[in-house]
Scaffold this active site. Structure first.
Site, PDB file in Angstrom:
ATOM      1  N   GLU A  27     -43.734 -43.195  -5.018  1.00 40.74           N
ATOM      2  CA  GLU A  27     -43.031 -43.578  -6.211  1.00 40.74           C
ATOM      3  C   GLU A  27     -41.470 -42.814  -5.214  1.00 40.74           C
ATOM      4  O   GLU A  27     -41.213 -42.171  -4.856  1.00 40.74           O
ATOM      5  CB  GLU A  27     -42.725 -42.502  -7.556  1.00 40.74           C
ATOM      6  CG  GLU A  27     -43.063 -41.553  -7.564  1.00 40.74           C
ATOM      7  CD  GLU A  27     -42.457 -41.373  -9.206  1.00 40.74           C
ATOM      8  OE1 GLU A  27     -41.207 -41.748  -9.413  1.00 40.74           O
ATOM      9  OE2 GLU A  27     -43.033 -40.138  -9.779  1.00 40.74           O
ATOM     10  N   LYS A  88     -31.740 -44.752 -12.218  1.00 40.56           N
ATOM     11  CA  LYS A  88     -33.426 -44.805 -12.943  1.00 40.56           C
ATOM     12  C   LYS A  88     -34.156 -45.754 -13.077  1.00 40.56           C
ATOM     13  O   LYS A  88     -33.438 -46.118 -14.606  1.00 40.56           O
ATOM     14  CB  LYS A  88     -33.753 -43.476 -14.300  1.00 40.56           C
ATOM     15  CG  LYS A  88     -35.560 -42.937 -14.038  1.00 40.56           C
ATOM     16  CD  LYS A  88     -35.427 -41.828 -15.102  1.00 40.56           C
ATOM     17  CE  LYS A  88     -36.461 -41.588 -15.760  1.00 40.56           C
ATOM     18  NZ  LYS A  88     -36.441 -41.240 -16.684  1.00 40.56           N
ATOM     19  N   VAL A 108     -42.948 -44.203 -12.304  1.00 39.26           N
ATOM     20  CA  VAL A 108     -44.483 -44.178 -12.330  1.00 39.26           C
ATOM     21  C   VAL A 108     -44.248 -45.916 -12.424  1.00 39.26           C
ATOM     22  O   VAL A 108     -45.350 -46.782 -11.978  1.00 39.26           O
ATOM     23  CB  VAL A 108     -45.020 -43.928 -12.850  1.00 39.26           C
ATOM     24  CG1 VAL A 108     -46.937 -43.924 -12.885  1.00 39.26           C
ATOM     25  CG2 VAL A 108     -45.247 -42.635 -11.933  1.00 39.26           C
ATOM     26  N   ASP A 140     -40.549 -41.040 -28.649  1.00 45.35           N
ATOM     27  CA  ASP A 140     -40.806 -41.136 -26.278  1.00 45.35           C
ATOM     28  C   ASP A 140     -41.718 -40.785 -25.928  1.00 45.35           C
ATOM     29  O   ASP A 140     -42.089 -40.197 -26.210  1.00 45.35           O
ATOM     30  CB  ASP A 140     -39.543 -39.592 -26.579  1.00 45.35           C
ATOM     31  CG  ASP A 140     -39.165 -39.983 -25.290  1.00 45.35           C
ATOM     32  OD1 ASP A 140     -39.390 -41.237 -24.255  1.00 45.35           O
ATOM     33  OD2 ASP A 140     -38.514 -39.253 -24.431  1.00 45.35           O
ATOM     34  N   SER A 142     -42.546 -42.625 -22.524  1.00 42.87           N
ATOM     35  CA  SER A 142     -42.935 -42.895 -21.697  1.00 42.87           C
ATOM     36  C   SER A 142     -43.646 -44.489 -21.189  1.00 42.87           C
ATOM     37  O   SER A 142     -44.625 -44.687 -21.674  1.00 42.87           O
ATOM     38  CB  SER A 142     -44.076 -42.326 -19.956  1.00 42.87           C
ATOM     39  OG  SER A 142     -43.151 -43.098 -19.198  1.00 42.87           O
ATOM     40  N   ALA A 143     -42.862 -45.903 -20.071  1.00 39.10           N
ATOM     41  CA  ALA A 143     -42.759 -46.781 -20.130  1.00 39.10           C
ATOM     42  C   ALA A 143     -44.341 -47.118 -19.151  1.00 39.10           C
ATOM     43  O   ALA A 143     -45.148 -47.668 -19.036  1.00 39.10           O
ATOM     44  CB  ALA A 143     -42.549 -48.172 -19.687  1.00 39.10           C
ATOM     45  N   ASP A 144     -45.053 -45.396 -18.611  1.00 37.23           N
ATOM     46  CA  ASP A 144     -45.914 -45.237 -17.392  1.00 37.23           C
ATOM     47  C   ASP A 144     -47.102 -45.752 -18.769  1.00 37.23           C
ATOM     48  O   ASP A 144     -47.654 -45.858 -17.761  1.00 37.23           O
ATOM     49  CB  ASP A 144     -45.995 -43.995 -17.495  1.00 37.23           C
ATOM     50  CG  ASP A 144     -44.422 -44.309 -16.553  1.00 37.23           C
ATOM     51  OD1 ASP A 144     -43.834 -44.399 -16.076  1.00 37.23           O
ATOM     52  OD2 ASP A 144     -44.456 -42.157 -15.847  1.00 37.23           O
ATOM     53  N   LYS A 161     -47.234 -32.957 -17.296  1.00 36.92           N
ATOM     54  CA  LYS A 161     -46.395 -31.230 -17.677  1.00 36.92           C
ATOM     55  C   LYS A 161     -46.195 -31.042 -19.529  1.00 36.92           C
ATOM     56  O   LYS A 161     -46.680 -31.818 -20.275  1.00 36.92           O
ATOM     57  CB  LYS A 161     -45.329 -31.649 -17.696  1.00 36.92           C
ATOM     58  CG  LYS A 161     -45.075 -31.010 -15.884  1.00 36.92           C
ATOM     59  CD  LYS A 161     -43.417 -31.734 -15.361  1.00 36.92           C
ATOM     60  CE  LYS A 161     -43.292 -32.989 -16.250  1.00 36.92           C
ATOM     61  NZ  LYS A 161     -44.239 -34.108 -14.984  1.00 36.92           N
TER      62      LYS A 161
HETATM   63  N1  PSU Z   1     -42.853 -36.315 -13.380  1.00 35.87           N
HETATM   64  C1  PSU Z   1     -42.311 -35.459 -12.726  1.00 35.87           C
HETATM   65  N2  PSU Z   1     -41.176 -35.820 -12.238  1.00 35.87           N
HETATM   66  C2  PSU Z   1     -40.633 -36.824 -11.850  1.00 35.87           C
HETATM   67  C3  PSU Z   1     -41.709 -38.111 -13.053  1.00 35.87           C
HETATM   68  C4  PSU Z   1     -42.549 -37.481 -14.054  1.00 35.87           C
HETATM   69  O1  PSU Z   1     -42.786 -34.620 -12.549  1.00 35.87           O
HETATM   70  O2  PSU Z   1     -40.149 -37.544 -11.312  1.00 35.87           O
HETATM   71  C5  PSU Z   1     -41.008 -39.010 -13.262  1.00 35.87           C
HETATM   72  C6  PSU Z   1     -41.827 -40.402 -12.848  1.00 35.87           C
HETATM   73  O3  PSU Z   1     -40.542 -41.297 -11.935  1.00 35.87           O
HETATM   74  C7  PSU Z   1     -42.252 -41.277 -14.200  1.00 35.87           C
HETATM   75  C8  PSU Z   1     -40.660 -40.720 -15.137  1.00 35.87           C
HETATM   76  O4  PSU Z   1     -42.026 -42.281 -14.458  1.00 35.87           O
HETATM   77  O5  PSU Z   1     -40.802 -39.426 -14.357  1.00 35.87           O
HETATM   78  C9  PSU Z   1     -41.148 -41.209 -16.419  1.00 35.87           C
HETATM   79  O6  PSU Z   1     -40.028 -41.159 -17.086  1.00 35.87           O
HETATM   80  P1  PSU Z   1     -40.027 -41.117 -18.268  1.00 35.87           P
HETATM   81  O7  PSU Z   1     -40.381 -40.137 -19.283  1.00 35.87           O
HETATM   82  O8  PSU Z   1     -38.293 -41.634 -18.729  1.00 35.87           O
HETATM   83  O9  PSU Z   1     -40.486 -42.957 -19.228  1.00 35.87           O
HETATM   84 MN    MN Z   2     -38.956 -41.298 -22.766  1.00 37.35          MN
END
Ligand code: PSU
Ligand code: MN
Length: 307
Positions: A27, A88, A108, A140, A142-144, A161
């Site tokens: 990614e 992003k 992701v 909140d 994540s869309a992941d 994490k």
């Molecule tokens: N966790 C990490 N490093 C990162 C990310 C997550 O340790 O760079 C990034 C990844 O690209 C993940 C995104 O898909 O953050 C998730 O963002 P959000 O929580 O806004 O969905």
């Molecule tokens: Mn988010």
């Protein structure tokens, strides 16, 4: 118009696709918004070599000038390393970024989407997005996680994490039918730390056994990805008591500053690097290399099963 019209596949990746060689997706949000410059650029180049050294071909995904890139060159990596010029891009953003001709780093979720379009089934990253602490109030999530529910790509990561709510993240994945695998571990790893206090659904001690499970899942048409939790190597693992303190401080500052939405994860990662005086960055880089290695081995094994 066919979706292929939007994809630029690099010569290296196209040759691998033609020859049916194992490929590992990587990614770009981790490069643009997950690590500081210049370590991010150095990392982006080196992680590709980790994949090559294990006998697979790396495909770093990104959006450059409104084009979906499957595999990028050194100049594009350079452009991606300057976060001020790179959006992003998660699932909801893809079409608008393409329409505008802009440049974006893939999360992701987005990397999984591009991988699936290109026919790539294995992807290595650092950590996944998940259910944030406080999500019952903030929503909140994540869309992941949704992407993992639908898109047939295995994501090798060092777990989640503890700035996320790991328990709720695992509940969400269960609801969405996403297998959570432990690679040589019974415990779901917590990114910087080996232990999270949560178990995995199934443990594998070899990439070949994991490949067998994934092949069956996809042969049966059970769509969606899998999380492969691969713990950070011992030499780089951080103490969970200390990390939780750092993470609490980072979360407090984010709340005070009113950081929200897509800014949250990049803000917290940068804050943690600052609070640990760079120690967390070293760990982040090494765990991502380790994931690339396992992902490459997995791609090699899956490839054997497809012959
Ligand atoms: N966790 C990490 N490093 C990162 C990310 C997550 O340790 O760079 C990034 C990844 O690209 C993940 C995104 O898909 O953050 C998730 O963002 P959000 O929580 O806004 O969905
Ligand atoms: Mn988010």
């Amino acid at each position: 118009m066919n979706y292929r019209e939007y994809l630029d596949i690099s010569p290296e990746v196209q040759a691998a696709l033609d020859a049916k060689q194992p490929i590992v997706a990587l990614e770009s949000t981790i490069i643009s918004h997950g690590m500081p410059y210049p370590q991010n650029l150095e990392f982006a180049k080196q992680v590709e070599d980790v994949v090559r050294n294990e006998g697979a071909v790396p495909a770093t995904m990104a959006i450059i000038g409104g084009r979906l890139k499957v595999g990028v060159g050194p100049k594009e990596l350079e452009a991606l390393s300057d976060h001020t010029k790179v959006e992003k891009v998660s699932r909801r953003d893809i079409a608008a970024i393409l329409a505008s001709g802009k440049t974006g780093a893939t999360t992701v979720a987005t990397t999984m989407i591009i991988s699936a379009l290109a026919g790539i089934r294995v992807f290595a990253t650092g950590g996944i997005g998940g259910v944030h602490r406080g999500a019952p109030e903030t929503f909140d999530i994540s869309a992941d996680l949704q992407e993992l529910a639908h898109t047939d790509v295995a994501v090798v990561c060092a777990g989640a994490k503890s700035l996320l709510d790991i328990g709720l993240t695992l509940e969400y994945l269960e609801t969405m039918g996403v297998p959570v695998v432990g690679m040589r571990t019974d415990e779901f790893p917590a990114f910087y730390c080996k232990e999270s206090g949560f178990g995995v659904d199934v443990r594998y001690d070899s990439e070949a056994d994991l490949a067998k499970m994934l092949k069956i899942k996809w042969d049966l048409g059970i769509h969606g990805g899998a999380i492969v939790g691969n713990p950070v190597p011992d030499a780089y693992a951080l103490d969970s008591g200390e990390m939780n303190k750092v993470i609490d401080d980072a979360l407090k500052e984010a709340a005070e500053k009113g950081i929200k939405g897509k800014e949250t994860t990049p803000f917290l990662l940068a804050k943690i690097v600052e609070l640990t005086e760079g120690v967390s960055l070293k760990t982040n880089i090494q765990l991502a290399f380790n994931n690339a290695k396992v992902a490459a081995k997995l791609a090699v094994e899956l490839n054997k099963l497809e012959d």
